[in-house]
Design an enzyme around this catalytic site. Structure first.
Site, PDB file in Angstrom:
ATOM      1  N   GLU A 185     -78.037 -29.311 -63.568  1.00 17.71           N
ATOM      2  CA  GLU A 185     -77.152 -30.072 -62.665  1.00 17.71           C
ATOM      3  C   GLU A 185     -77.586 -30.029 -61.202  1.00 17.71           C
ATOM      4  OE1 GLU A 185     -72.933 -29.592 -64.976  1.00 17.71           O
ATOM      5  OE2 GLU A 185     -73.623 -27.865 -63.858  1.00 17.71           O
TER       6      GLU A 185
HETATM    7  C1  ACM Z   1     -74.306 -25.916 -67.725  1.00 14.86           C
HETATM    8  O1  ACM Z   1     -73.308 -25.920 -68.447  1.00 14.86           O
HETATM    9  N1  ACM Z   1     -74.289 -26.535 -66.565  1.00 14.86           N
HETATM   10  C2  ACM Z   1     -75.545 -25.272 -68.130  1.00 14.86           C
END
Ligand code: ACM
Length: 517
Positions: free
Chosen positions: A332
């Site tokens: 992310e």
């Molecule tokens: C995640 O759940 N961002 C690895």
């Protein structure tokens, strides 16, 4: 008289036989009916019965220095469960009435494999390594605990037989996010104890995120002086000193659990960016953050100081972490342009290798030039995952909709989130890491991991409620061969573990999918 014994003689013999039969204690379970989790590879009954009172000692056979601490712990366990004091002795003998811990060269080659034999006057645990002996002791402890908790009288006897056991996967993991909320060393140790009793062998520690930096870095002290001082909801946060961290690493290692440190990079870094202005592209420190949004922070990829920072952090933590992996996050990073991300990761991966660790990261790493041995952690739903994964890479399965312990059980679960759906106990168990993602090469999958993200989790009580019982099912998925796993059978065995958890003061989620005994 013609020498034939009188009728009273036969009556006396019959009475004696009946009395002695009554005196022979009966085991509660046949060996193959024990509700063990994870289910062992094979369980074979014998006609023998072991009377608990006939065991007098623990015998260590083989020159492994870890045997004596395991023997000490087993002695304490045995005293608590049976009220009997055992001696600890060394060397082999066939004659004594002991629990023998036997390191044997010729046993199975899989790490953690063991053989447990219950005979009329002896219990033997045999393995090639001390890890195998430890896993065998955990099975014996479960047999004693379950027998004790579910029998109406004191535990007097165990059914004889042989258990031959080995794990399906080499990596059977759990993850704890200590960044969104901070947990004390004691809380982490409690979780480790429970994980080890179900044969989990890796604990991935998510040590940094936007909301908190949780490990002391001596060359960058403000990371914890500033970045460690809050958490989700604005509480005071906290951090592990390097000594605390080493204490956890040692505690885990004594229980055959390897700690995997994660520093999430280059996104999920607000706590670091708030601590050091120079890590920001504009040279201004950000404010501390205590919300639960993701994807808004990034290290400044073009600044040299960023790589000095990354190297110092990786060097200091690697020196404290004996395990093979260093996890560099990578998920992310939504505000890092892809090209910058790749450039950053190329340099960071090289730093991890420089400190002799195997790089590990969330699967978003694949855009970078990853070394062949990199362990990629699959977490999100991605239709074309098998197409984008390099065929040589090793994979760890942590699919959010099956393994994320922070997903609510159902719509009324008071804790947790539900962006990957609800995760009831059956769904968390009834799947196969080999086939969940289509078209993967099965030899690429080294195991699975159940993360517990802690946006809504604040203390041990919350950890226990979200992890138990689902983590027990994950432990079985990691250990037990898929051909032996079946939901109804598992649900029945699990129903006996509620009391076991209660005895340990673990307030688990008593799902109505299970007919708790
Ligand atoms: C995640 O759940 N961002 C690895």
């Amino acid at each position: 008289m013609n020498g034939f014994p009188p009728k009273t003689f036969f009556i006396a013999i019959a009475i004696l036989l009946t009395l002695s039969a009554c005196n022979n204690p009966k085991p509660l379970y046949r060996l193959d009916k024990l509700p063990l989790i994870p289910l062992p590879l094979s369980l074979e009954n014998s006609e023998e019965v072991l009377e608990i009172s006939s065991i007098h000692s623990i015998r260590m056979e083989g020159s492994d220095s870890n045997l004596s601490s395991m023997a000490q712990d087993l002695k304490i366990f045995w005293k608590k469960q049976t009220q009997q004091e055992l001696l600890i002795q060394e060397g082999s003998t066939e004659k004594d009435r002991s629990i023998s811990l036997e390191i044997k060269e010729d046993s199975s080659v899989k790490m953690g494999a063991y053989k447990l034999l219950i005979e009329s006057h002896k219990i033997r645990i045999q393995a090639k390594t001390s890890e195998g002996i430890f896993r065998g002791i955990k099975t014996l402890e479960q047999i004693i605990l379950l027998s004790n908790l579910h029998s109406k009288t004191t535990l007097l006897a165990l059914a004889g037989g042989v258990i031959v056991d080995e794990p399906q996967y080499e990596y059977r993991g759990a993850m704890l996010d200590v960044a969104r909320h901070f947990f004390s060393v004691e809380t982490v140790k409690r979780y480790i104890d429970l994980l080890s009793s179900y044969k989990i062998n890796f604990l991935h520690f998510h040590l940094s995120d936007d909301q908190g930096w949780r490990i002391e870095i001596k060359s960058w002290p403000k990371l914890t002086e500033i970045g460690g001082q809050t958490q989700v909801g604005g509480g005071e946060g906290g951090f592990y000193s390097q000594e605390d961290y080493q204490e956890i690493v040692k505690y885990a290692s004594d229980r055959y659990i390897t700690i995997v440190p994660e520093i999430d990079l280059p996104g999920h870094t607000n706590a670091a960016l708030a601590s050091y202005a120079e890590l920001n592209c504009d040279g201004k420190a950000t404010a501390l953050y205590s919300g639960i949004e993701v994807g808004f922070s990034s290290l400044c990829v073009d600044k040299e100081i960023t790589y000095e920072f990354v190297e110092d952090v990786i060097r200091e933590i690697s020196a404290l972490s004996p395990g093979p992996y260093f996890h560099i996050g990578g998920d992310e990073s939504l505000v890092t342009p892809q090209e910058d991300f790749n450039r950053f990761m190329d340099r960071t991966l090289a730093i991890v290798k420089k400190y002799n660790k195997i790089p590990m990261g969330w699967y978003e790493l694949i855009g970078a030039d990853i070394p062949e041995e990199t362990l990629l952690q699959f977490w999100a739903k991605s239709e074309d995952f098998s197409k984008i994964i390099p065929k040589k890479s090793k994979l760890l399965i942590s699919a959010a909709s099956y393994t994320y312990l922070d997903m609510k059980y159902d719509s009324i679960t008071p804790l947790g989130l539900h962006w990957a759906g609800y995760l009831p106990v059956k769904k968390a168990y009834d799947w196969d890491p080999q086939t969940l993602v289509p078209d993967l090469d099965s030899h690429q999958i080294i195991g699975l991991e159940a993360p517990l993200w802690t946006e809504t989790i604040e203390d041990f009580y919350d950890i226990a409620y979200m992890a138990f019982p689902r983590i027990i099912g994950h432990a079985e998925l990691g250990w037990t061969d898929a051909s032996l796993r079946q939901w109804e059978d598992y649900a029945n065995r699990l129903s006996f573990h509620g009391r076991l958890l209660e005895a340990l003061d673990v307030k688990y989620y008593a799902s109505d999918e299970i007919d708790w005994k």
